[in-house]
Scaffold this motif. Structure first.
Motif, mmCIF file in Angstrom:
data_model
loop_
_atom_site.group_PDB
_atom_site.id
_atom_site.type_symbol
_atom_site.label_atom_id
_atom_site.label_comp_id
_atom_site.label_asym_id
_atom_site.label_seq_id
_atom_site.Cartn_x
_atom_site.Cartn_y
_atom_site.Cartn_z
ATOM 1 N N GLY A 89 17.153 -12.277 -4.592
ATOM 2 C CA GLY A 89 16.602 -12.633 -3.549
ATOM 3 C C GLY A 89 15.134 -11.867 -4.071
ATOM 4 O O GLY A 89 15.037 -11.455 -5.238
ATOM 5 N N VAL A 90 14.589 -11.633 -2.913
ATOM 6 C CA VAL A 90 12.921 -11.328 -3.037
ATOM 7 C C VAL A 90 12.771 -10.009 -1.579
ATOM 8 O O VAL A 90 13.280 -10.637 -0.927
ATOM 9 N N PHE A 91 12.149 -8.773 -2.051
ATOM 10 C CA PHE A 91 11.982 -7.903 -0.714
ATOM 11 C C PHE A 91 10.220 -7.657 -0.620
ATOM 12 O O PHE A 91 10.036 -7.303 -1.993
ATOM 13 N N ARG A 92 10.025 -7.554 -0.059
ATOM 14 C CA ARG A 92 8.428 -7.274 0.133
ATOM 15 C C ARG A 92 8.518 -5.861 0.955
ATOM 16 O O ARG A 92 8.999 -5.726 2.625
ATOM 17 N N VAL A 93 8.094 -4.379 -0.057
ATOM 18 C CA VAL A 93 7.592 -3.990 1.107
ATOM 19 C C VAL A 93 6.069 -3.217 1.306
ATOM 20 O O VAL A 93 5.246 -3.209 0.600
ATOM 21 N N GLU A 94 6.305 -3.212 2.957
ATOM 22 C CA GLU A 94 4.816 -2.649 3.275
ATOM 23 C C GLU A 94 4.858 -1.029 3.367
ATOM 24 O O GLU A 94 4.714 -1.064 4.259
ATOM 25 N N TYR A 95 4.051 -0.744 2.668
ATOM 26 C CA TYR A 95 3.539 0.520 2.968
ATOM 27 C C TYR A 95 2.457 1.029 3.393
ATOM 28 O O TYR A 95 1.156 -0.955 4.336
ATOM 29 N N ARG A 96 2.070 1.655 3.647
ATOM 30 C CA ARG A 96 0.624 2.082 4.324
ATOM 31 C C ARG A 96 -0.508 1.975 4.321
ATOM 32 O O ARG A 96 -1.188 1.436 4.574
ATOM 33 N N ASP A 97 -0.139 1.830 2.608
ATOM 34 C CA ASP A 97 -2.117 1.156 2.437
ATOM 35 C C ASP A 97 -1.476 0.315 0.982
ATOM 36 O O ASP A 97 -2.193 0.120 0.088
ATOM 37 N N HIS A 98 -0.488 0.351 0.339
ATOM 38 C CA HIS A 98 -0.322 -0.759 -0.356
ATOM 39 C C HIS A 98 0.988 -1.996 -0.032
ATOM 40 O O HIS A 98 1.899 -1.404 0.883
ATOM 41 N N VAL A 99 0.944 -3.051 -0.817
ATOM 42 C CA VAL A 99 2.337 -3.718 -0.400
ATOM 43 C C VAL A 99 3.241 -3.983 -1.928
ATOM 44 O O VAL A 99 2.304 -3.920 -3.047
ATOM 45 N N VAL A 100 4.215 -3.837 -1.903
ATOM 46 C CA VAL A 100 5.086 -4.945 -3.217
ATOM 47 C C VAL A 100 6.209 -5.130 -3.169
ATOM 48 O O VAL A 100 6.873 -4.502 -2.216
ATOM 49 N N GLU A 101 6.446 -6.081 -4.056
ATOM 50 C CA GLU A 101 6.850 -7.154 -3.850
ATOM 51 C C GLU A 101 8.321 -6.983 -4.638
ATOM 52 O O GLU A 101 7.502 -6.890 -6.003
ATOM 53 N N LEU A 102 9.291 -7.166 -4.715
ATOM 54 C CA LEU A 102 10.649 -6.496 -5.123
ATOM 55 C C LEU A 102 11.206 -7.844 -5.917
ATOM 56 O O LEU A 102 11.401 -8.316 -4.590
ATOM 57 N N GLY A 103 11.845 -8.624 -6.808
ATOM 58 C CA GLY A 103 12.264 -9.947 -7.041
ATOM 59 C C GLY A 103 13.934 -9.037 -7.908
ATOM 60 O O GLY A 103 13.464 -8.001 -8.144
ATOM 61 N N PRO A 104 14.824 -9.718 -8.178
ATOM 62 C CA PRO A 104 15.819 -9.405 -8.462
ATOM 63 C C PRO A 104 16.133 -8.695 -10.079
ATOM 64 O O PRO A 104 14.683 -8.875 -10.608
ATOM 65 N N GLY A 105 16.562 -7.135 -9.846
ATOM 66 C CA GLY A 105 16.573 -5.734 -10.722
ATOM 67 C C GLY A 105 15.281 -5.235 -11.042
ATOM 68 O O GLY A 105 15.791 -4.499 -11.561
ATOM 69 N N GLU A 106 14.287 -5.042 -10.031
ATOM 70 C CA GLU A 106 13.033 -4.300 -9.347
ATOM 71 C C GLU A 106 13.601 -3.202 -8.562
ATOM 72 O O GLU A 106 13.830 -3.020 -7.638
ATOM 73 N N MET A 107 13.086 -2.451 -8.438
ATOM 74 C CA MET A 107 13.222 -1.105 -7.437
ATOM 75 C C MET A 107 11.532 -0.054 -6.775
ATOM 76 O O MET A 107 10.925 -0.289 -7.992
ATOM 77 N N THR A 108 11.691 0.194 -5.720
ATOM 78 C CA THR A 108 10.546 1.260 -5.789
ATOM 79 C C THR A 108 10.936 2.406 -5.206
ATOM 80 O O THR A 108 11.879 2.227 -4.401
#
Length: 75
Positions: free
Chosen positions: A56-75
């Motif tokens: 699937g997809v996971f959207r991580v909203e930090y205070r100053d930016h957004v990261v959208e992750l897909g399968p096999g990705e990490m932050t």
């Protein structure tokens, strides 16, 4: 070292937003969670977090930016 089959671990999780400990490494819990819908912003002072997307997809909203992750990705 032991083998940890992630598909089998995820198959045992039947509730969203209820993390389950899958393993431990260097005194840290490695938790798996199934998500659905909006992930509300929150913090854990004094703790580091890593997000890895299995499916699937996971959207991580930090205070100053957004990261959208897909399968096999990490932050």
């Amino acid at each position: 070292m032991i083998r940890i089959p992630l598909n089998e671990k995820f198959a045992t999780i039947d509730e969203h937003w209820r993390p389950k400990v899958a393993a431990q490494a260097n005194g840290q819990d490695i938790r798996l969670v199934k998500t659905k819908g909006v992930f509300p912003w929150h913090s854990h002072p004094g703790a580091d977090e890593t997000f890895l997307v299995w499916k699937g997809v996971f959207r991580v909203e930090y205070r100053d930016h957004v990261v959208e992750l897909g399968p096999g990705e990490m932050t």
